[in-house]
Design an enzyme around this catalytic site. Structure first.
Site, PDB file in Angstrom:
ATOM      1  CD  GLU A   1      -2.794  -1.310  -0.030  1.00  0.00           C
ATOM      2  OE1 GLU A   1      -3.001  -0.314  -0.750  1.00  0.00           O
ATOM      3  OE2 GLU A   1      -3.215  -2.450  -0.315  1.00  0.00           O
TER       4      GLU A   1
ATOM      5  CD  GLU B   1      -1.619  -4.099  -7.944  1.00  0.00           C
ATOM      6  OE1 GLU B   1      -2.312  -3.104  -7.667  1.00  0.00           O
ATOM      7  OE2 GLU B   1      -1.517  -5.086  -7.189  1.00  0.00           O
TER       8      GLU B   1
END
Lengths: 506, 506
Positions: free
Chosen positions: B271, B300
């Site tokens: 994260e 990502e």
């Protein structure tokens, strides 16, 4: 009701719900800013708040709102509306008129001025230099006078127009009478206390109290009195506050001082008193402007009731003392319940209102009230405030602040443009004593309940008589319905004299 | 630029800023709901979110926006605009067209359907009953086909229209080639690993790790890699996520499992990888739709790069191992660096994508990609999914889920109406390997820097090449500018083969 009226009512309620949604979102953004947001995100957050506030303002002052109010506010139509819609119309109309009567440009100038004034005030306070703040305060007072002109006045006292912003229906005439009673008796009481040889020993309260343990004990107490953590939460902030998003989400904040037991716990109980009011408003009022406390004074009555009349009472600690000793065995070793009770109720004339005790607090408020009244009615000049402040401090409290920082510059309210707000702090105490007096008659075994830690009957009483109604009843309606009389300071005086005669063995 | 055009640009930028303010406010409301809000406030909060979302949508699809786009989007005018405004116009136009091309009624039906489908999916997953979910999924696929009709298609593959939502410019043609390479090599690698007698010993990772200590160690690691806690914060939530309000306030969440060291730390790093992207976007893009990652795949790539290519690398732990041993001395007593490194990189074919390792992860993604493509192009039927799912699991991973709960029902994406999203998870890995390959060439002493804990040169590289640009560059532009070629899975394959041949001594 005709179908077309029904449709208009429904559209109006949707419109009001939208405005309320903006307000709820803004409250979350503010809360987050004061408790959670990282430093580097503040600037953008302020802009977001500015943008959404402007949108909310646009809706509340829009032609669409005006059309709704004209149509639904017509007296025949108004009478035919259901009570929630009717009061919503009246509340929206009040806000609409207030906003519309001030030219947008004037209001904009005022917003800029108070924003600058707050910054200057901070600096002036830091530097103990009233003269820096003086020109700003003069302009702010001038704006108050303009607002009074725009909004109109009852012809009796200009200050009434400002009072009405925070305590609808309250007047200088009533307040003067209330404060006269209160001042006379309080000054006597403070003098008697000063001469009493029976001073509390407060040394235990300033021992070392680890923050995690204070936090746990505060939460324990709040759960006990009935603050619903499933409809709220407690966080830290520089200045404690309570904020309500909806009755299912009413949050409080606190700050802890490791070397002062008095600081956080009673502040937590105070904020929880505000919060329990909001948590218990009738859910039917959600998404209307009625889903709020009815006035600042009534709101403060709830926080001061729980903080002082419950939280600083002897029955409360009779029931809670063994819990306190378990939580802080070393700190309170050898301290008797009586000694603790007397310590948390110490009365000392001091300079700072927010740190003052239950007895002297109202004298601090009165000084501000008298100064505000004088400024608005032209009998006082801003330039003279430091002198007047100190004279009144000496007269009422017997102490003179050595600096303006500890005197006339201590509160942010005037810099923020709030005039008429201060009196509600004392009204809260007055109302609280009136309510407590009735509770003692109406709730069976009132003191025993507090001692046993069963606060449900008290909470239910407050909910039924006050909380559930939100803004559906005016402060005056509430007080009269509950007490059978108007605002009356006698009960507060009696309560204070009785409590402190006992503590100081007068 | 003429004055009148300048005025229009300025009005457009204000309008876009207003929309962005709504989005930022909505993000705060969502974050608060998932991390802070008490249970009883949820219902009202959902309504507030619904109301503000509708307002945001109204602005983004308004006549006012249309007029701005018509005027500023005309090719001559567009060319004369500054780059930020030009890209903002293009981005707004994309969203405007997408929203406008779907009839409001159709979109409303879809929102209701997916909201119901999510609830039914939860129940179906719990009961292991695909047939409950099947009719909903069939309708959701039908809606995807309608959307493709409304939005139009490149004539090559219907699925490209959906891919473009999440990875602008990506096509089935490219993806098929990428995945063909990746699948073949990964299946071989997984088979070789399965046959290796050199299995890691993972027993240390499931000892008892107190949450407070995991939390402290995770924060230490995040600070070390460069997540800026003055421009963010870390909280707990059921599912970890990252949310950006503005580059100065990008928050992450995590969840801790006392009996699993692997769980929280690597999720935190993941994260934080997303968050560092958002924290480093050029502040000039604030309050425009460009202040965001350029695609799901590039986003990502940042999370997976930090999680796997840094966080699960040997140099990283060479530098960090003594810190780990200080933080958890009992748990890792007698565990060598090499043994720890091999343990955190264990490869085991398993049923659940989100819990799978770096090697098998892409196979999970490919199964979903192939199924989505089949459904959209009409070569697969929803009714056959459980069978197809299990067949593919056996073919790619060599394991067959014993239930649909552990198989076709595991992900929420389809119930939520997201088609075209899954491939971006693997694209993230592909991009990350391409970027890492270039970094190794361009950043002096790349591995030594990681080992020494000095991540500044890597962060600066990522900021300069990727982060600062936000949506100013398309994913393809970024990849080509950085690597000098297109999307290429070879680097990921080489990286995986090298890393895991070493770990499993193949």
């Amino acid at each position: 009701m005709t179908t077309s009226l029904e449709n208009r009512v429904s559209a109006f309620r949707d419109f009001v719900k939208k405005i309320s949604s903006y307000n709820q979102a803004l409250a979350v953004l503010h809360w987050d800013m004061r408790t959670q947001a990282p430093r580097k995100g503040m600037e953008a957050r302020s802009e977001v708040i500015g943008t959404l506030s402007a949108e909310q303002f646009k809706l509340a002052t829009s032609k669409e709102m005006e059309a709704f109010l004209d149509e639904l506010g017509a007296s025949d139509t108004l009478a035919s509306l259901d009570p929630v819609t009717r009061h919503t119309v009246l509340e929206c109309k009040k806000e609409f008129d207030r906003n519309k009567l001030i030219p947008a440009e004037t209001y904009q100038q005022f917003v800029v001025l108070t924003s600058q004034a707050e910054t200057i005030w901070e600096e002036a306070r830091e530097k103990n230099d009233f003269s820096m703040f003086q020109p700003y305060l003069e302009k702010i007072v001038d704006f108050q006078l303009k607002f009074i002109e725009f909004w109109g006045n009852d012809g009796k006292n200009k200050y009434n127009t400002l009072l009405d912003l925070y305590e609808p229906g309250m007047t200088v005439e009533q307040l003067d009478a209330i404060f006269a009673t209160l001042r006379e008796k309080t000054v006597d009481l403070v003098a008697a206390i000063a001469q009493s040889p029976n001073k509390p020993d407060t040394s235990a309260l300033t021992k070392h109290f680890p923050i995690a343990e204070q936090d746990a004990f505060s939460r324990f107490v709040l759960k006990k009195i009935g603050y619903d953590f499933q409809a709220g939460r407690m966080d830290r902030s520089v200045h404690p506050f309570c904020t309500s998003f909806n009755p299912g989400d009413v949050r409080i904040t606190t700050r802890f001082d490791e070397n002062d037991f008095n600081n956080a716990l009673f502040s937590c109980i105070h904020e929880a008193g505000h919060a329990m009011y909001e948590q218990n408003i009738d859910p039917e009022l959600l998404f209307t402007p009625l889903c709020d406390g009815t006035s600042m004074g009534i709101h403060e009555s709830q926080s001061r009731y729980w903080e002082n009349m419950v939280g600083r009472s002897l029955p409360f600690w009779k029931g809670m003392y063994s819990e306190l000793l378990s939580a802080f065995p070393a700190q309170f070793e050898g301290v008797s319940l009586d000694s603790f009770y007397r310590a948390i109720n110490e009365v000392t004339p001091s300079f700072i209102r927010t740190e003052s005790d239950e007895v002297t607090y109202n004298l601090h408020v009165m000084i501000r009230y008298e100064i505000e009244k004088g400024l608005i009615n032209g009998t006082l000049k801003v330039a003279d405030l430091p002198t007047i402040w100190n004279e009144k401090m000496e007269e009422y409290l017997g102490v003179v602040p050595p600096t303006d920082t500890l005197g006339v510059l201590q509160d942010v309210h005037w810099a923020g443009g709030s005039f008429g707000y201060f009196p509600t702090y004392s009204l809260g105490n007055v109302y609280a004593a009136q309510f407590a007096h009735v509770m003692q008659q109406e709730i069976k075994d009132y003191e025993e309940l507090i001692e046993s830690g069963d606060f449900t009957p008290i909470r239910e009483w407050l909910k039924e008589k006050i909380h559930q109604h939100g803004k559906m009843k005016s402060p005056r309606e509430l007080v009269e319905a509950i007490t059978g009389e108007g605002t009356n300071a006698t009960y507060l005086v009696d309560y204070l004299v009785k409590k402190y005669s006992d503590i100081y063995k007068l």
